[in-house]
Enzyme design. Structure first.
Site, short mmCIF file in Angstrom:
data_model
loop_
_atom_site.label_atom_id
_atom_site.label_comp_id
_atom_site.label_asym_id
_atom_site.label_seq_id
_atom_site.Cartn_x
_atom_site.Cartn_y
_atom_site.Cartn_z
N GLU A 91 0.78 -1.33 0.12
CA GLU A 91 0.00 0.03 0.03
C GLU A 91 0.98 1.26 0.05
OE1 GLU A 91 -2.85 -0.12 3.13
OE2 GLU A 91 -3.25 -2.15 2.76
N CYS A 104 3.39 8.31 1.29
CA CYS A 104 3.72 7.27 2.38
C CYS A 104 3.98 6.12 1.93
CB CYS A 104 2.66 7.24 3.43
SG CYS A 104 3.13 6.00 4.83
N CYS A 111 5.72 -7.57 7.68
CA CYS A 111 6.81 -6.96 8.65
C CYS A 111 7.29 -7.88 9.71
CB CYS A 111 6.33 -5.53 9.33
SG CYS A 111 7.51 -4.99 10.44
N CYS A 118 0.32 -3.44 15.85
CA CYS A 118 0.09 -3.09 14.49
C CYS A 118 -0.19 -4.18 13.51
CB CYS A 118 1.84 -2.71 14.05
SG CYS A 118 2.14 -2.37 12.31
N1 SAH Z 1 8.32 -0.11 11.15
C1 SAH Z 1 8.59 1.33 10.96
C2 SAH Z 1 7.68 1.81 10.05
C3 SAH Z 1 6.30 1.94 10.30
S1 SAH Z 1 5.67 3.31 10.53
C4 SAH Z 1 8.48 1.95 12.41
O1 SAH Z 1 7.83 1.05 13.28
O2 SAH Z 1 8.37 3.14 12.70
C5 SAH Z 1 4.12 3.27 11.02
C6 SAH Z 1 4.01 3.86 12.49
O3 SAH Z 1 2.62 3.69 12.87
C7 SAH Z 1 4.86 3.49 13.38
O4 SAH Z 1 5.15 4.76 14.37
C8 SAH Z 1 4.07 2.38 14.23
O5 SAH Z 1 4.40 2.21 15.44
C9 SAH Z 1 2.56 3.06 13.95
N2 SAH Z 1 1.52 2.25 14.13
C10 SAH Z 1 1.41 1.04 13.86
N3 SAH Z 1 0.19 0.36 14.29
C11 SAH Z 1 -0.67 1.68 14.55
C12 SAH Z 1 -1.87 1.74 15.23
N4 SAH Z 1 -2.69 0.62 15.37
N5 SAH Z 1 -2.12 2.73 15.67
C13 SAH Z 1 -1.24 3.90 15.58
N6 SAH Z 1 -0.02 3.75 15.31
C14 SAH Z 1 0.17 2.62 14.79
#
Ligand code: SAH
Length: 361
Positions: A91, A104, A111, A118
Site C-alpha cells: 500500500e 507514504c 513486517c 500493528c
Molecule cells: N516499522 C517502522 C515504520 C512503520 S511507520 C516503525 O515502526 O516506525 C508506522 C507507524 O505507525 C509506526 O510509528 C508504528 O508504530 C505506528 N503504528 C502501527 N500500528 C499503529 C496503530 N494501530 N495505531 C497507531 N499507530 C500505529
C-alpha cells in the site's frame, strides 16, 4: 540476480550503456525516463529502437498495477493497493497538505517486528522490497495525482531499517538531481528502534528526518508491546539516538501511539520527559488506531490532552497528530487485508496505521 535497471544510479547505468556501445548522453536520457512512471520502453521515443529492444529483452520493466484505489471525500487523501510483479501487494498513501503532496511508502511486504498494536506484522515478513519497487510507489502515485510530490515518508508497511541497503539506494535514487531530485529534508524515515542500524544510518549523515516509534517511556511497558525492545532496550536505543543527533545535528521525532491504560498515565508523561531530557526532540502523539485482532484501545481525548500538556510544560514540544482519510480504510494494511481476504486470503495482512504520517509539525 543482476541488478534491476531502475535500481541503478547514473554512473552504473552509464557503465552499462557503454558496454552496449552507447554514448554517455544516452544513459542520461534513459535515466530520466526510468525516473518517470513509464510502463513500456516504447514510451522512450528519443532512444534508438534497437536499444529499446535490447533493454526490453534483458531488463523487463516491471511497473506495479493498481488493484484498489480509495479517495477520501473528507480531505483528498488517496490510498493505493499495488500488485507487484510477483503478485504480492503493498500500500501507498497520498496525503495533500498545505505545504505539498506527501507520499507514504511501504518498504517491505509484511513486517517481521511483531509490534502488538500493528496489523502489518500479523502475517510476518513475506519479503523485502527492491529499491525500484519503493521508487515506483512514488512515481506512479505522482502520475495518478497529476501533481508533483514534494515529500516522502517511509512509514508504510514494513521496517525500513530491516531493509537497509534497498532503502538507502531508494533514497539515493529519489534524491538524485537527474531523477526526482527530492530534497533529503523532505524525507522522513520511521523505525521501531533497530539501534545498530540507527548507528549505521548516522554514518551516512543524511539530512532526512529520523522518526523513532517509541510508544513507551520504560522498558517494562515497551517490552510488552514491542518485541524489538528486548533486543535493544531503551538504554541502547537512546544511546543510538544521541549518537545520531551528534552525527547529523538533526532533531529526532518520536512517535508515541496513545494506548488506553497502557502508556497514557500522567506519571508516564513525566517518565518520557526524563527519558528524552537533553536530546533535541519532538514528540508526535498519535491516538491508537484500533486493529481488529488486538484488545488494545485508543486513549481518551482528555488523556491525550493531559499527556501533551505535561510534555509541553516540561519543555518538550509535542503535537497530536491529525488523522486523514478516516472514511477510506486509510489505515495502512486495512485495504490489503480486505483485498486478500476477499481473494482467498492467501497473502498475509498488511500494516495497521492511519494515513496520518508526516502530519507532524
Ligand atoms: N516499522 C517502522 C515504520 C512503520 S511507520 C516503525 O515502526 O516506525 C508506522 C507507524 O505507525 C509506526 O510509528 C508504528 O508504530 C505506528 N503504528 C502501527 N500500528 C499503529 C496503530 N494501530 N495505531 C497507531 N499507530 C500505529
Amino acid at each position: 540476480m543482476s541488478q534491476h535497471l531502475r535500481a541503478m544510479l547514473l554512473p552504473e547505468l552509464t557503465a552499462l550503456l557503454e558496454e552496449l556501445g552507447q554514448p554517455a548522453f544516452r544513459a542520461r536520457q534513459l535515466y530520466g525516463w526510468l525516473h518517470r512512471p513509464v510502463r513500456s520502453y516504447d514510451e522512450m521515443t528519443n532512444l534508438p529502437r534497437s536499444l529499446r529492444r535490447i533493454l526490453e529483452e534483458r531488463y523487463p520493466l516491471t511497473p506495479p498495477d493498481v488493484v484498489r484505489r480509495q479517495e477520501s471525500r473528507l480531505d483528498g487523501t488517496v490510498k493505493y493497493l499495488w500488485r507487484l510483479a510477483d503478485g504480492n501487494c503493498v500500500e501507498t498513501v497520498l496525503m495533500r497538505y498545505k505545504y505539498g503532496n506527501t507520499v507514504c511508502v511501504s518498504t517491505e511486504v509484511g513486517c517481521p517486528m511483531g509490534c502488538a498494536f500493528c496489523a502489518s506484522t500479523l502475517g510476518g515478513l513475506v519479503r523485502r522490497l527492491e529499491p525500484q519497487e519503493i521508487l515506483d510507489q512514488v512515481l506512479f502515485t505522482q502520475l495518478d495525482a497529476g501533481e508533483p510530490v514534494s515529500h516522502v515518508v517511509l512509514m508504510g508497511i514494513g521496517e525500513p531499517l530491516d531493509n537497509f541497503d534497498s532503502v538507502l539506494r531508494f533514497l539515493a535514487l529519489v534524491n538524485s538531481p537527474e531523477g526526482m531530485n527530492l530534497s533529503m529534508r523532505h524525507i522522513s524515515l520511521s523505525t521501531c528502534g533497530l539501534a545498530p542500524k540507527i548507528d549505521a544510518l548516522a554514518e551516512k549523515k543524511l539530512q532526512l528526518t529520523l522518526s523513532v516509534s517509541l510508544h513507551a517511556p520504560s522498558d517494562e511497558v515497551r517490552d510488552q508491546i514491542m518485541p524489538v525492545n528486548r533486543a535493544y532496550p531503551l538504554e541502547a536505543l537512546m544511546g543510538a539516538c544521541r549518537r545520531y543527533f551528534a552525527a547529523t545535528n538533526r532533531r529526532i521525532s518520536f512517535e508515541y501511539a496513545m494506548i488506553r491504560d497502557v502508556n497514557d498515565r500522567p506519571e508516564q508523561a513525566k517518565e518520557l520527559l526524563e527519558l528524552l531530557r537533553g536530546l533535541p526532540a519532538h514528540v508526535n502523539l498519535i491516538p491508537l488506531n484500533r486493529v481488529a485482532e488486538s484488545p488494545l484501545a485508543p486513549s481518551t481525548k482528555p488523556a491525550v490532552a493531559r499527556f501533551q500538556a505535561i510534555l509541553e510544560a516540561g519543555g518538550l514540544p509535542a503535537t497530536v497528530r491529525r488523522t486523514l482519510g478516516g472514511d477510506i480504510d486509510a489505515s495502512c494494511g486495512q485495504l490489503r487485508r480486505k483485498y486478500t481476504q476477499e481473494n482467498g486470503g492467501s497473502l498475509d495482512p498488511g500494516c495497521g496505521r492511519n494515513a496520518s504520517a508526516g502530519d507532524s509539525e
